[in-house]
Each structure stands twice: as structure tokens, then as C-alpha cells.
Write an enzyme that holds these catalytic residues in place. Structure first.
Site, PDB file in Angstrom:
ATOM      1  CG  HIS A  68     -21.192 -23.125 -14.129  1.00  0.00           C
ATOM      2  ND1 HIS A  68     -22.531 -23.224 -13.812  1.00  0.00           N
ATOM      3  CD2 HIS A  68     -20.727 -22.053 -13.432  1.00  0.00           C
ATOM      4  CE1 HIS A  68     -22.864 -22.256 -12.965  1.00  0.00           C
ATOM      5  NE2 HIS A  68     -21.786 -21.525 -12.727  1.00  0.00           N
TER       6      HIS A  68
HETATM    7  C1  LIG Z   1     -18.385 -14.500 -15.023  1.00  0.00           C
HETATM    8  C2  LIG Z   1     -18.375 -15.733 -14.149  1.00  0.00           C
HETATM    9  C3  LIG Z   1     -19.284 -15.838 -13.114  1.00  0.00           C
HETATM   10  C4  LIG Z   1     -19.312 -16.976 -12.316  1.00  0.00           C
HETATM   11  N1  LIG Z   1     -20.205 -17.040 -11.280  1.00  0.00           N
HETATM   12  C5  LIG Z   1     -20.193 -18.113 -10.476  1.00  0.00           C
HETATM   13  C6  LIG Z   1     -21.066 -18.181  -9.354  1.00  0.00           C
HETATM   14  O1  LIG Z   1     -21.835 -17.255  -9.081  1.00  0.00           O
HETATM   15  N2  LIG Z   1     -21.035 -19.293  -8.589  1.00  0.00           N
HETATM   16  C7  LIG Z   1     -20.205 -20.339  -8.858  1.00  0.00           C
HETATM   17  O2  LIG Z   1     -20.235 -21.338  -8.130  1.00  0.00           O
HETATM   18  N3  LIG Z   1     -19.381 -20.302  -9.917  1.00  0.00           N
HETATM   19  C8  LIG Z   1     -19.336 -19.219 -10.713  1.00  0.00           C
HETATM   20  N4  LIG Z   1     -18.489 -19.171 -11.783  1.00  0.00           N
HETATM   21  C9  LIG Z   1     -17.659 -20.353 -12.058  1.00  0.00           C
HETATM   22  C10 LIG Z   1     -16.411 -20.387 -11.198  1.00  0.00           C
HETATM   23  O3  LIG Z   1     -15.791 -19.114 -11.201  1.00  0.00           O
HETATM   24  C11 LIG Z   1     -15.464 -21.441 -11.780  1.00  0.00           C
HETATM   25  O4  LIG Z   1     -16.090 -22.715 -11.754  1.00  0.00           O
HETATM   26  C12 LIG Z   1     -14.167 -21.539 -10.999  1.00  0.00           C
HETATM   27  O5  LIG Z   1     -13.529 -20.280 -10.902  1.00  0.00           O
HETATM   28  C13 LIG Z   1     -13.241 -22.512 -11.706  1.00  0.00           C
HETATM   29  O6  LIG Z   1     -12.003 -22.500 -11.050  1.00  0.00           O
HETATM   30  P1  LIG Z   1     -10.685 -22.892 -11.803  1.00  0.00           P
HETATM   31  O7  LIG Z   1      -9.589 -22.811 -10.799  1.00  0.00           O
HETATM   32  O8  LIG Z   1     -10.883 -24.158 -12.534  1.00  0.00           O
HETATM   33  O9  LIG Z   1     -10.467 -21.794 -12.947  1.00  0.00           O
HETATM   34  P2  LIG Z   1     -10.332 -20.212 -12.867  1.00  0.00           P
HETATM   35  O10 LIG Z   1     -10.959 -19.675 -11.631  1.00  0.00           O
HETATM   36  O11 LIG Z   1     -10.806 -19.725 -14.196  1.00  0.00           O
HETATM   37  O12 LIG Z   1      -8.768 -19.971 -12.727  1.00  0.00           O
HETATM   38  C14 LIG Z   1      -7.873 -20.162 -13.785  1.00  0.00           C
HETATM   39  C15 LIG Z   1      -6.810 -19.081 -13.720  1.00  0.00           C
HETATM   40  O13 LIG Z   1      -5.770 -19.387 -14.633  1.00  0.00           O
HETATM   41  C16 LIG Z   1      -5.390 -18.216 -15.327  1.00  0.00           C
HETATM   42  N5  LIG Z   1      -4.813 -18.615 -16.615  1.00  0.00           N
HETATM   43  C17 LIG Z   1      -5.419 -19.251 -17.645  1.00  0.00           C
HETATM   44  N6  LIG Z   1      -4.553 -19.461 -18.655  1.00  0.00           N
HETATM   45  C18 LIG Z   1      -3.361 -18.954 -18.251  1.00  0.00           C
HETATM   46  C19 LIG Z   1      -2.067 -18.854 -18.856  1.00  0.00           C
HETATM   47  N7  LIG Z   1      -1.827 -19.325 -20.076  1.00  0.00           N
HETATM   48  N8  LIG Z   1      -1.087 -18.269 -18.148  1.00  0.00           N
HETATM   49  C20 LIG Z   1      -1.317 -17.779 -16.897  1.00  0.00           C
HETATM   50  N9  LIG Z   1      -2.514 -17.842 -16.277  1.00  0.00           N
HETATM   51  C21 LIG Z   1      -3.514 -18.420 -16.949  1.00  0.00           C
HETATM   52  C22 LIG Z   1      -6.689 -17.437 -15.456  1.00  0.00           C
HETATM   53  O14 LIG Z   1      -6.433 -16.077 -15.683  1.00  0.00           O
HETATM   54  C23 LIG Z   1      -7.336 -17.701 -14.103  1.00  0.00           C
HETATM   55  O15 LIG Z   1      -6.903 -16.774 -13.145  1.00  0.00           O
HETATM   56  C24 LIG Z   1     -18.417 -18.039 -12.582  1.00  0.00           C
HETATM   57  C25 LIG Z   1     -17.485 -17.925 -13.619  1.00  0.00           C
HETATM   58  C26 LIG Z   1     -17.449 -16.775 -14.387  1.00  0.00           C
HETATM   59  C27 LIG Z   1     -16.430 -16.664 -15.513  1.00  0.00           C
END
Ligand SMILES: Cc1cc2nc3c(=O)[nH]c(=O)nc-3n(C[C@H](O)[C@H](O)[C@H](O)COP(=O)(O)OP(=O)(O)OC[C@H]3O[C@@H](n4cnc5c(N)ncnc54)[C@H](O)[C@@H]3O)c2cc1C
Length: 307
Positions: free
Chosen positions: A246
Site C-alpha cells: 500500500h
Molecule cells: C500484490 C498486491 C495486492 C494488493 N491487494 C490489494 C487489495 O486487496 N485491496 C486494495 O485495496 N489494494 C490492494 N493493493 C494496492 C492497490 O493495488 C494499489 O493501492 C493501487 O493499485 C495503486 O494504484 P496506482 O494507480 O497508484 O498504482 P498502480 O496500480 O501500481 O499502477 C501503476 C502502473 O504504472 C506502471 N508503471 C510504473 N512505472 C512505469 C514506467 N516507468 N513506464 C511505464 N509504466 C510504468 C505499472 O506497471 C502499473 O501498471 C494491492 C497491491 C499489490 C501490489
């Protein structure tokens, strides 16, 4: 890509080819709490102390980029069990899994239809607290080191995490090469209050596992069976505490000098650039972060559409 203080597009590497994609209106950065500060710093937007040693030309100094990393520090209680209805690796278990696979493929039901983390709860470690400070996630299998360590046999796990940690970490650069991973320092248990809260949570979870209804699973504690004193358990926490995935806060929203985006997710001092992901949360929510991230994305999409 920046022209002065205007974001103009992005460079991408696709199958070894470097392409430049020009933005018609805005560049939206949504690479998450590790990826977004990493890309900003590689683009010359961030703290001078990170960029200068690597020879990255400073386009715009923003000292808060990569700072304020927060995550829920989590310890997993791992148990072995003689009950083969729990997930695991064994001869008897393989037969059951074979049947479970057929059941799942035919009916989308049975053990393989499980999300594995089937239960959980929010607890207060002291009765006078106004809100829970600990979250539990229980899993119908042994989760050891994010499942990197597999064990023979069946088991059960219980994650315990601190909901409002005071320890603050950071994300920095290891190289100016975009394919190199960023430096991530979660600083878990850097603040003693987090240690004490996690310790109390650990003891509560252990007590739950020792209750009579759990006896039918014949649980055997894999890592803390003989650990009883605070000192012993704190040593265990320091060795085994890790992320429950998280991370937030590394491009935080606000107005002070350590913030990165304004109240509509626009990067301070740069035109045409927003960050829309969990990195903009100034403080960690007291629960799982996905719903809050989706909310940020939906609000961000509205602002982009109306800009
Ligand atoms: C294993 C796991 C289990 C989880 N389980 C839960 C759960 O059960 N319930 C819950 O509420 N939350 C859960 N979470 C947390 C939740 O997934 C995150 O809080 C949420 O996805 C964050 O969203 P975000 O858009 O900030 O980042 P992300 O969803 O991580 O999206 C970022 C994206 O950017 C891409 N990226 C990064 N760097 C680059 C780059 N240089 N070039 C191109 N692309 C790039 C990544 O590949 C990714 O697709 C979990 C997370 C993980 C890792």
C-alpha cells in the site's frame, strides 16, 4: 519531455525503439507511488540532491518528489496445519486440487474460486482508541516472504499491519538509466510507536489463533512458537516486517514546499502535467488503498475532461 516549464509529451521505449509521443493537451503520469516520482526525477523534476550526483539536468526543483513514502508495515503469522482443506503442497492435497480445478473450470466454485485472503478485521490495540489501529488479513495458506518461500504441507496465515504508521520512507534514484530500479527505502518500524502497535497487534492475532474454534486446524506457529518476551518478538518484527503493498505519498498533494501537486493534481510549477495515482495521497488511509486510488483516478479524469 519538457520545454521550459511546459510538459510537451513523453519518451517511450517499445521493443528497444525510443519513440517520442507528443501531448495535445496534457501529460498524465500514473506510474504509482514508486514509478511516478522515479519518472519525474529522471525527467529533471525533483530534489537537487537526487538529480545532481547523477548528472541529470534540473528542469524544475521540487524537493518533495520521492519523499513522504508511507506504507502499512505488515508481519505475517505463518502456521502449518494438518488440515488438507487449507491450501498447500502435499500428495493428498494435489488430489484435492485436481478435483478443485475441475470444479472451478466447470462451475467457477470451490477452493480455487477463493481470493485466498478470505477474512480480516480492523482492531483497536487499546480500548480507549477512537478508531482501529490494526488490520488483519487471514489467508487459507502459508504466505511466507510474499510466497517466494514455499513449504511442504498445508497451512494458514494471518497478516497484521499498522494502519496509521508514523515511519516515513523515501524513493530516490540509483541511476539516470530509466531501466534501473529506483531506490526504495520504506523505513518500516523507523518510529517506535509503530513497533509498539505492531507488537500489540501480533499478540492479539496470536491469541485469536489460539482460540478453541481454531483447535481443529492443529495450527503450528512456524516462526514464533517459542518467542514470548517483548524483546524476542520485537527482534522477529524487525526481521520479518514488510509491505502489504500500500505505498503512497511520494508526490503528495498540498500547498507547502514539500508538496508536488495542487488540489487538482497539477504538478507545482509545470504546465500541462498531472500525477493521478496513489502517490498524491498526503497521508495513508486506514485500510486498503485500491478504492482510494480509484477515487483519485475518477476525480482526476473529471478535471482532465473539464480542463
Ligand atoms: C500484490 C498486491 C495486492 C494488493 N491487494 C490489494 C487489495 O486487496 N485491496 C486494495 O485495496 N489494494 C490492494 N493493493 C494496492 C492497490 O493495488 C494499489 O493501492 C493501487 O493499485 C495503486 O494504484 P496506482 O494507480 O497508484 O498504482 P498502480 O496500480 O501500481 O499502477 C501503476 C502502473 O504504472 C506502471 N508503471 C510504473 N512505472 C512505469 C514506467 N516507468 N513506464 C511505464 N509504466 C510504468 C505499472 O506497471 C502499473 O501498471 C494491492 C497491491 C499489490 C501490489
Amino acid at each position: 519531455m519538457l520545454q521550459g516549464k511546459q510538459a510537451t509529451g513523453v519518451q517511450v521505449l517499445i521493443k528497444g525503439r525510443r519513440l517520442e509521443l507528443k501531448a495535445r493537451k496534457e501529460v498524465l503520469l500514473a506510474a504509482g507511488a514508486f514509478g511516478s516520482p522515479h519518472l519525474l526525477m529522471l525527467s529533471g523534476v525533483g530534489p537537487e540532491a537526487e538529480l545532481k550526483p547523477l548528472g541529470i539536468a534540473m528542469q524544475h526543483e521540487l524537493p518533495g518528489v520521492g519523499q513522504n513514502l508511507q506504507d502499512h508495515p505488515d508481519i505475517v503469522l505463518c502456521y502449518k496445519s494438518s488440515d488438507t482443506s487449507l491450501l498447500g503442497i502435499s500428495l493428498g492435497g494435489s488430489m484435492k486440487m485436481g478435483k478443485a480445478l475441475i470444479d472451478y473450470l466447470r462451475n467457477q466454485k470451490g477452493p480455487l474460486g477463493s481470493n485466498c485472503a478470505e477474512g480480516g478485521g480492523f482492531l483497536k490495540t487499546a480500548p480507549d482508541l477512537t478508531r482501529p489501529d490494526i488490520q488483519l488479513h487471514s489467508v487459507i495458506g502459508t504466505v511466507d516472504d510474499h510466497n517466494r518461500k514455499l513449504h511442504w504441507g498445508h497451512g494458514f496465515s494471518c497478516h497484521v499491519c499498522v494502519l496509521r504508521p508514523k515511519s516515513i520512507g523515501s524513493v530516490g534514484l540509483t541511476s539516470s538509466d530509466p531501466s534501473a530500479a529506483p531506490r526504495i527505502d520504506p523505513n518500516f518500524l523507523g518510529h517506535d510507536d509503530d513497533v509498539q502497535t505492531l507488537l500489540k497487534g501480533y499478540r492479539i492475532a496470536r491469541e485469536i489463533a489460539a482460540q478453541t474454534p481454531m483447535a481443529r486446524f492443529s495450527l503450528k506457529d512456524m516462526y514464533s512458537q517459542n518467542l514470548h518476551s517483548d524483546e524476542q518478538l520485537i527482534e522477529l518484527l524487525r526481521r520479518r516486517t514488510d509491505s502489504i503493498y500500500h505505498p503512497i505519498g511520494t508526490c503528495k498533494m498540498g500547498q507547502d514546499e514539500m508538496t508536488v501537486v495542487d488540489s487538482q493534481l497539477r504538478v507545482h510549477g509545470i504546465e500541462g502535467l498531472r500525477v493521478i495515482d496513489a502517490s498524491i495521497m498526503p497521508t495513508l488511509v486506514g485500510g486498503n488503498t485500491n478504492a482510494a486510488s480509484i477515487m483519485i483516478a475518477e476525480r482526476g479524469a473529471e478535471w482532465v475532461a473539464s480542463a
